[in-house]
Design a protein around this motif. Structure first.
Motif, PDB file in Angstrom:
ATOM      1  N   ILE A  28       0.857  -1.193   0.000  1.00 26.76           N
ATOM      2  CA  ILE A  28       0.000   0.000   0.000  1.00 26.76           C
ATOM      3  C   ILE A  28       0.897   1.247   0.000  1.00 26.76           C
ATOM      4  N   ALA A  29       0.686   2.094  -0.992  1.00 26.19           N
ATOM      5  CA  ALA A  29       1.549   3.272  -1.139  1.00 26.19           C
ATOM      6  C   ALA A  29       1.172   4.363  -0.142  1.00 26.19           C
ATOM      7  N   LEU A  30       2.214   5.011   0.373  1.00 24.72           N
ATOM      8  CA  LEU A  30       2.027   6.184   1.250  1.00 24.72           C
ATOM      9  C   LEU A  30       2.143   7.442   0.390  1.00 24.72           C
ATOM     10  N   ILE A  31       3.195   7.503  -0.429  1.00 21.88           N
ATOM     11  CA  ILE A  31       3.301   8.535  -1.474  1.00 21.88           C
ATOM     12  C   ILE A  31       2.999   7.799  -2.774  1.00 21.88           C
ATOM     13  N   LYS A  32       2.019   8.294  -3.511  1.00 25.68           N
ATOM     14  CA  LYS A  32       1.408   7.508  -4.583  1.00 25.68           C
ATOM     15  C   LYS A  32       2.096   7.660  -5.941  1.00 25.68           C
ATOM     16  N   TYR A  33       2.132   6.553  -6.647  1.00 25.75           N
ATOM     17  CA  TYR A  33       2.536   6.507  -8.067  1.00 25.75           C
ATOM     18  C   TYR A  33       1.280   6.749  -8.887  1.00 25.75           C
ATOM     19  N   TRP A  34       1.254   7.852  -9.607  1.00 26.03           N
ATOM     20  CA  TRP A  34       0.090   8.111 -10.467  1.00 26.03           C
ATOM     21  C   TRP A  34       0.576   8.956 -11.635  1.00 26.03           C
ATOM     22  N   GLY A  35       0.730   8.328 -12.757  1.00 23.01           N
ATOM     23  CA  GLY A  35       1.328   8.993 -13.922  1.00 23.01           C
ATOM     24  C   GLY A  35       2.583   8.249 -14.313  1.00 23.01           C
ATOM     25  N   LYS A  36       2.633   7.821 -15.605  1.00 24.41           N
ATOM     26  CA  LYS A  36       3.808   7.046 -16.015  1.00 24.41           C
ATOM     27  C   LYS A  36       4.156   7.326 -17.465  1.00 24.41           C
ATOM     28  N   LYS A  37       5.427   7.057 -17.768  1.00 24.28           N
ATOM     29  CA  LYS A  37       5.898   7.082 -19.154  1.00 24.28           C
ATOM     30  C   LYS A  37       5.832   5.644 -19.660  1.00 24.28           C
ATOM     31  N   ASP A  39       6.502   1.819 -20.530  1.00 21.20           N
ATOM     32  CA  ASP A  39       7.020   0.692 -19.743  1.00 21.20           C
ATOM     33  C   ASP A  39       7.053   0.946 -18.234  1.00 21.20           C
ATOM     34  N   GLN A  40       6.017   1.603 -17.767  1.00 20.64           N
ATOM     35  CA  GLN A  40       5.935   1.825 -16.317  1.00 20.64           C
ATOM     36  C   GLN A  40       7.154   2.543 -15.742  1.00 20.64           C
ATOM     37  N   ILE A  41       7.665   3.498 -16.475  1.00 21.97           N
ATOM     38  CA  ILE A  41       8.635   4.414 -15.867  1.00 21.97           C
ATOM     39  C   ILE A  41       7.791   5.487 -15.188  1.00 21.97           C
ATOM     40  N   SER A 124      -4.931  -7.336  -7.531  1.00 15.74           N
ATOM     41  CA  SER A 124      -4.000  -8.445  -7.356  1.00 15.74           C
ATOM     42  C   SER A 124      -2.810  -8.281  -8.299  1.00 15.74           C
ATOM     43  N   SER A 125      -2.739  -7.152  -9.034  1.00 12.48           N
ATOM     44  CA  SER A 125      -1.659  -7.031 -10.013  1.00 12.48           C
ATOM     45  C   SER A 125      -0.294  -6.902  -9.332  1.00 12.48           C
ATOM     46  N   ALA A 126      -0.228  -6.214  -8.192  1.00  9.57           N
ATOM     47  CA  ALA A 126       1.076  -6.061  -7.527  1.00  9.57           C
ATOM     48  C   ALA A 126       1.576  -7.408  -7.017  1.00  9.57           C
ATOM     49  N   SER A 166       3.424  -4.617 -13.921  1.00  9.87           N
ATOM     50  CA  SER A 166       2.567  -3.583 -13.328  1.00  9.87           C
ATOM     51  C   SER A 166       3.456  -2.742 -12.429  1.00  9.87           C
ATOM     52  N   GLY A 167       3.390  -1.425 -12.602  1.00 13.57           N
ATOM     53  CA  GLY A 167       4.336  -0.539 -11.899  1.00 13.57           C
ATOM     54  C   GLY A 167       4.461  -0.836 -10.413  1.00 13.57           C
ATOM     55  N   SER A 168       3.328  -0.820  -9.707  1.00 13.18           N
ATOM     56  CA  SER A 168       3.402  -0.948  -8.251  1.00 13.18           C
ATOM     57  C   SER A 168       3.905  -2.335  -7.828  1.00 13.18           C
ATOM     58  N   ALA A 169       3.888  -3.312  -8.725  1.00 17.40           N
ATOM     59  CA  ALA A 169       4.367  -4.660  -8.393  1.00 17.40           C
ATOM     60  C   ALA A 169       5.853  -4.656  -8.028  1.00 17.40           C
ATOM     61  N   SER A 223      -9.681   1.736 -15.180  1.00 13.24           N
ATOM     62  CA  SER A 223      -8.511   0.971 -14.734  1.00 13.24           C
ATOM     63  C   SER A 223      -7.370   1.919 -14.378  1.00 13.24           C
ATOM     64  N   SER A 224      -6.417   1.396 -13.593  1.00 15.05           N
ATOM     65  CA  SER A 224      -5.257   2.223 -13.226  1.00 15.05           C
ATOM     66  C   SER A 224      -4.511   2.673 -14.474  1.00 15.05           C
ATOM     67  N   THR A 225      -4.399   1.760 -15.436  1.00 11.98           N
ATOM     68  CA  THR A 225      -3.625   2.100 -16.638  1.00 11.98           C
ATOM     69  C   THR A 225      -4.241   3.309 -17.355  1.00 11.98           C
ATOM     70  N   VAL A 226      -5.567   3.304 -17.476  1.00  8.56           N
ATOM     71  CA  VAL A 226      -6.231   4.455 -18.100  1.00  8.56           C
ATOM     72  C   VAL A 226      -6.022   5.704 -17.234  1.00  8.56           C
ATOM     73  N   LEU A 314      -5.999   5.500   0.447  1.00  5.81           N
ATOM     74  CA  LEU A 314      -6.843   4.908  -0.591  1.00  5.81           C
ATOM     75  C   LEU A 314      -5.936   4.478  -1.722  1.00  5.81           C
ATOM     76  N   ASP A 315      -6.303   3.419  -2.442  1.00  6.01           N
ATOM     77  CA  ASP A 315      -5.621   3.198  -3.717  1.00  6.01           C
ATOM     78  C   ASP A 315      -6.613   3.586  -4.813  1.00  6.01           C
ATOM     79  N   ALA A 316      -6.457   3.068  -6.002  1.00  4.74           N
ATOM     80  CA  ALA A 316      -7.327   3.528  -7.086  1.00  4.74           C
ATOM     81  C   ALA A 316      -8.657   2.782  -7.028  1.00  4.74           C
ATOM     82  N   GLY A 317      -9.435   3.044  -5.997  1.00  5.37           N
ATOM     83  CA  GLY A 317     -10.719   2.382  -5.824  1.00  5.37           C
ATOM     84  C   GLY A 317     -11.448   2.968  -4.635  1.00  5.37           C
TER      85      GLY A 317
HETATM   86  C1  DP6 Z   1      -3.146   4.169  -7.142  1.00  4.35           C
HETATM   87  O1  DP6 Z   1       0.690  -0.286 -10.538  1.00  4.35           O
HETATM   88  O2  DP6 Z   1      -1.773  -0.748 -10.772  1.00  4.35           O
HETATM   89  O3  DP6 Z   1      -2.264   2.072  -6.485  1.00  4.35           O
HETATM   90  O4  DP6 Z   1       1.595   0.329 -13.721  1.00  4.35           O
HETATM   91  O5  DP6 Z   1      -0.560   0.553 -14.945  1.00  4.35           O
HETATM   92  O6  DP6 Z   1      -0.061  -1.549 -13.673  1.00  4.35           O
HETATM   93  P1  DP6 Z   1       0.134  -0.048 -13.773  1.00  4.35           P
HETATM   94  O7  DP6 Z   1      -0.584   0.611 -12.519  1.00  4.35           O
HETATM   95  P2  DP6 Z   1      -0.629   0.174 -11.003  1.00  4.35           P
HETATM   96  O8  DP6 Z   1      -0.971   1.587 -10.334  1.00  4.35           O
HETATM   97  C2  DP6 Z   1      -1.148   1.688  -8.951  1.00  4.35           C
HETATM   98  C3  DP6 Z   1      -1.506   3.056  -8.568  1.00  4.35           C
HETATM   99  C4  DP6 Z   1      -1.928   3.281  -7.136  1.00  4.35           C
HETATM  100  C5  DP6 Z   1      -0.836   4.007  -6.374  1.00  4.35           C
HETATM  101  C6  DP6 Z   1       0.371   3.211  -5.963  1.00  4.35           C
HETATM  102  O9  DP6 Z   1       0.278   2.006  -5.715  1.00  4.35           O
HETATM  103  O10 DP6 Z   1       1.448   3.845  -5.848  1.00  4.35           O
END
Ligand code: DP6
Length: 362
Positions: A28-37, A39-41, A124-126, A166-169, A223-226, A314-317
């Motif tokens: 579970i992210a504390l500082i969130k990943y949202w936005g990517k280049k 290949d999940q950069i 379950s992607s992570a 999947s990025g967060s994985a 979806s997260s990807t969108v 919260l995550d993306a949901g």
């Molecule tokens: C909101 O890792 O599911 O949970 O890289 O497209 O597979 P893809 O996305 P994903 O995005 C997770 C985003 C998040 C925040 C986070 O976990 O940092």
């Protein structure tokens, strides 16, 4: 480190068939990943608590085949063949094949199960992608000599491969606090893979609890990807990415000193910022449900009335992750049972806590 570091030497060993298995947790992210280049950069650095109980268990059986024309694999979830999982894994194999040149030489049977219900709305992607990446790394380790694959390289490459799924994985390989995405705030941080948080962490964060309130178990509308892609040309994207770096600067002294009030403010702000980005995308969307907001308000009131260190993220949901120090478990769980369970679908919630990462199953 560059991608080139993950291209292996020619495999010295010949193996006809074998079986490997791993269990890998969610995070579970504390500082969130949202936005990517591509290949999940990631557009910005993120940091997460690795979870302990919410995990995927994956077994990969592999058999040498004669041709190298296609990828050949079957996927099973809870013993049932899942044809609809195939396109995601096909894409994953295509993305990682330069780094795992054995993929076309074998036929794979991928058998997977989750410890959490599939319809829980928990991504379950992570856990799934990290478990698969680890299985593939175990096969590669068997094809190379032991000296060629150090534990550090193994974990780094597993995280690198998981990221391509999947990025967060990439933050699910190790525990207990993982950073992904290059930032000058964290020495050794990389866009390519997750690293263990390298600085001092106060005992307040040891055994930190995460109780996941399952507000909505349905399929997400977006979806997260969108969602990530909608950060391109987003009016606030630049500031948001900048803010994530600044939040790392703030989080370091918080983790060191154990300042729970400051931790709460930062983590809740990150969660609401994530959802604010969704609401201000074009097209805009809302993943929170009315019950998500009811829960947030109840948490704030409980905190105000009792001085508790309960917080949410919260995550993306729509589900709410309720975070709290272990020594407050009794009071918080009573509060959850008495006041929050009514907002959970069928009264369901999952008790988890910070964990130490994936484990190989022998
Ligand atoms: C909101 O890792 O599911 O949970 O890289 O497209 O597979 P893809 O996305 P994903 O995005 C997770 C985003 C998040 C925040 C986070 O976990 O940092």
């Amino acid at each position: 480190m560059t991608e080139q570091n993950f291209i292996p030497k020619p495999y010295g060993k010949h193996i006809e068939s074998g079986v490997v298995a791993w269990e890998s947790p969610s995070n579970i992210a504390l500082i969130k990943y949202w936005g990517k280049k591509k290949d999940q950069i990631p557009e910005n650095p993120s940091i997460s608590f690795t979870l302990n109980s919410c995990k995927t268990i994956t077994k990969v059986s592999f058999f040498k085949k004669n041709d190298v024309v296609n990828f050949e694999f079957d996927v099973f979830l809870d013993g049932k063949k899942k044809v609809d999982f195939k396109p995601k894994i096909q894409t994953f194999f295509e993305r990682v094949e330069d780094y795992l040149p054995f993929l076309r030489n074998y036929k794979f049977k991928i058998e997977t199960e989750n410890t959490f219900p599939h319809s829980s709305g928990i991504a379950s992607s992570a856990s799934g992608m990290s478990a698969l990446a680890l299985c593939l790394m175990s096969i590669e380790r068997d094809l190379l000599t032991p000296l060629e694959v150090t534990d550090e390289y193994f974990n780094q490459k597993a995280s690198f491969l998981a990221r391509l799924g999947s990025g967060s994985a990439c933050r699910s390989i190790e525990g207990d606090i993982i950073v992904w995405g290059e930032t000058k705030q964290i020495e050794g941080s990389s866009d390519l893979f997750g690293i263990k948080y390298p600085y001092k962490v106060h005992d307040n964060f040891k055994d930190y609890q995460d109780t996941i309130l399952l507000v909505d178990k349905g399929e997400k509308q977006v979806s997260s990807t969108v969602g990530h892609n909608l950060m391109h040309n987003h009016p606030y994207a630049k500031n948001r990415f900048q803010q994530a770096h600044e939040n790392f600067e703030k989080l370091k002294p918080i983790l060191e000193s154990g300042d729970l009030k400051a931790f709460i403010a930062l983590v809740e702000s990150e969660a609401l910022t994530l959802h604010a980005m969704m609401m201000t995308s074009m097209p805009y969307f809302i993943l929170m449900k009315p019950k998500t907001l009811e829960i947030i308000n109840k948490i704030w009131k409980f905190r105000q009335d009792t001085g508790s260190n309960i917080s949410f993220t919260l995550d993306a949901g729509a589900n709410v992750h309720v975070l709290y120090p272990k020594n407050e478990s009794f009071e918080v769980l009573e509060f959850i049972k008495n006041e929050l369970v009514v907002y959970c679908q069928n009264g369901h919630y999952i008790c988890d806590q910070i964990g130490m990462g994936a484990k190989k199953i022998n």
